[in-house]
Design a protein around this motif. Structure first.
Motif, mmCIF file in Angstrom:
data_model
loop_
_atom_site.group_PDB
_atom_site.id
_atom_site.type_symbol
_atom_site.label_atom_id
_atom_site.label_comp_id
_atom_site.label_asym_id
_atom_site.label_seq_id
_atom_site.Cartn_x
_atom_site.Cartn_y
_atom_site.Cartn_z
ATOM 1 N N ALA A 112 3.214 5.877 -7.244
ATOM 2 C CA ALA A 112 2.263 6.595 -7.636
ATOM 3 C C ALA A 112 1.898 6.867 -9.288
ATOM 4 O O ALA A 112 2.595 6.890 -9.587
ATOM 5 C CB ALA A 112 2.385 8.187 -6.945
ATOM 6 N N ARG A 145 2.488 1.851 -3.451
ATOM 7 C CA ARG A 145 1.616 2.471 -4.168
ATOM 8 C C ARG A 145 1.385 4.036 -4.116
ATOM 9 O O ARG A 145 1.011 4.688 -5.051
ATOM 10 C CB ARG A 145 0.136 1.827 -4.200
ATOM 11 C CG ARG A 145 0.187 0.477 -4.827
ATOM 12 C CD ARG A 145 -0.044 0.330 -6.172
ATOM 13 N NE ARG A 145 -0.110 -0.831 -6.865
ATOM 14 C CZ ARG A 145 -0.291 -0.919 -8.293
ATOM 15 N NH1 ARG A 145 -0.692 0.191 -8.835
ATOM 16 N NH2 ARG A 145 -0.172 -2.160 -8.871
ATOM 17 N N GLN A 146 1.377 4.657 -2.798
ATOM 18 C CA GLN A 146 1.375 5.899 -2.694
ATOM 19 C C GLN A 146 2.533 6.668 -3.052
ATOM 20 O O GLN A 146 2.513 7.897 -3.227
ATOM 21 C CB GLN A 146 0.987 5.978 -1.149
ATOM 22 C CG GLN A 146 -0.462 5.781 -0.875
ATOM 23 C CD GLN A 146 -0.562 5.716 0.768
ATOM 24 O OE1 GLN A 146 0.203 6.432 1.518
ATOM 25 N NE2 GLN A 146 -1.430 4.832 1.038
ATOM 26 N N ASP A 162 0.747 -1.275 -0.139
ATOM 27 C CA ASP A 162 -0.027 0.097 0.063
ATOM 28 C C ASP A 162 0.812 1.266 0.031
ATOM 29 O O ASP A 162 0.569 2.333 -0.970
ATOM 30 C CB ASP A 162 -0.982 0.090 1.174
ATOM 31 C CG ASP A 162 -2.133 -0.816 1.010
ATOM 32 O OD1 ASP A 162 -2.461 -1.299 -0.116
ATOM 33 O OD2 ASP A 162 -2.680 -1.300 2.064
ATOM 34 N N GLU A 163 1.984 1.255 0.817
ATOM 35 C CA GLU A 163 2.645 2.333 1.005
ATOM 36 C C GLU A 163 3.430 2.823 -0.648
ATOM 37 O O GLU A 163 3.630 3.927 -0.750
ATOM 38 C CB GLU A 163 3.939 2.172 2.111
ATOM 39 C CG GLU A 163 3.093 2.456 3.357
ATOM 40 C CD GLU A 163 3.989 1.988 4.580
ATOM 41 O OE1 GLU A 163 3.460 1.766 5.898
ATOM 42 O OE2 GLU A 163 5.211 2.013 4.424
#
Ligand SMILES: Nc1ncnc2c1ncn2[C@@H]1O[C@H](COP(=O)(O)OS(=O)(=O)O)[C@@H](OP(=O)(O)O)[C@H]1O
Ligand SMILES: Nc1ncnc2c1ncn2[C@@H]1O[C@H](COP(=O)(O)OP(=O)(O)O)[C@@H](O)[C@H]1O
Length: 171
Positions: free
Chosen positions: A43, A38-39, A35-36
């Motif tokens: 991104a 992806r941010q 998840d991190e």
């Protein structure tokens, strides 16, 4: 160390438990959580096969750099495709590192029943395209170094199995 498995399988939870154990042992540990990543690192990328391949390739590159300087990288993306996982293994080995593929093999039905984020429901209703296990494939690994099933093993048991497998490849 590359964790792979469906959304909600327990990758992040088990990866964090493994990281805590390795930190206690004095390892230099970096967790690249799906998840991190992806941010920040990935991104702007989506979830079609091409963007997933790009995402996993970026993670593999960063992880190999961490390993090259003596760290232990723990990455926990879905990494649904065998080709991307094999590339990650090759990159790590080219950097002189040992590589461990951890399959968090929690069954789809269990992940879907938990559905912590409501993503499976959204995917079933057609509101979330290309969702792994529903409308996008997950190629279960045939080359996992260790397999854990969070429907059967508690977090601590799964983490113990991963740490033991790591110790075996480090020998
Ligand atoms: N279409 C689709 N398919 C799968 N997952 C989706 C999708 N859209 C958003 N999400 C959320 O993104 C997380 C998975 O990203 P990853 O970078 O791990 O995926 S991949 O390795 O590039 O396939 C995944 O996180 P986890 O649940 O922690 O696995 C989801 O929360
Ligand atoms: N034995 C287990 N191992 C890992 N997670 C578990 C287990 N039992 C229950 N869970 C729960 O399942 C969820 C798994 O979520 P997460 O670790 O984010 O999965 P993923 O990173 O694969 O999407 C968490 O809410 C966690 O507390």
């Amino acid at each position: 160390m590359l964790f792979t498995g469906l959304s909600g399988a327990g990758k992040s939870t088990i990866a964090r438990a493994v990281a805590a154990r390795l930190l206690e042992q004095g390892d230099l540990v970096s967790v690249l959580d799906g998840d991190e990543v992806r941010q920040v690192l990935s991104a702007g990328l989506g979830f079609d096969a091409e963007d997933r391949a790009r995402n996993v390739a970026r993670i593999a590159w960063v992880a190999a750099e961490i390993a090259r300087v003596g760290g232990t990288a723990i990455a926990a993306p879905i990494a649904p495709f065998a080709a991307g996982r094999a590339q990650a293994r090759r990159r790590a080995e080219a950097a002189g590192a040992r590589f461990l593929l951890v399959h968090v093999a929690t069954p789809l039905a269990v992940c879907e029943a938990r559905d912590r984020k409501g993503l499976y429901a959204a995917a079933r209703e057609g509101r979330l395209p290309d969702f792994t296990g529903v409308s996008s494939p997950y190629e279960a690994p045939l080359d996992a170094d260790v397999t854990v099933d969070a429907a059967v093993a508690a977090v601590d048991e799964a983490a113990d199995a991963v740490v033991a497998a790591l110790a075996a490849v480090r020998r």
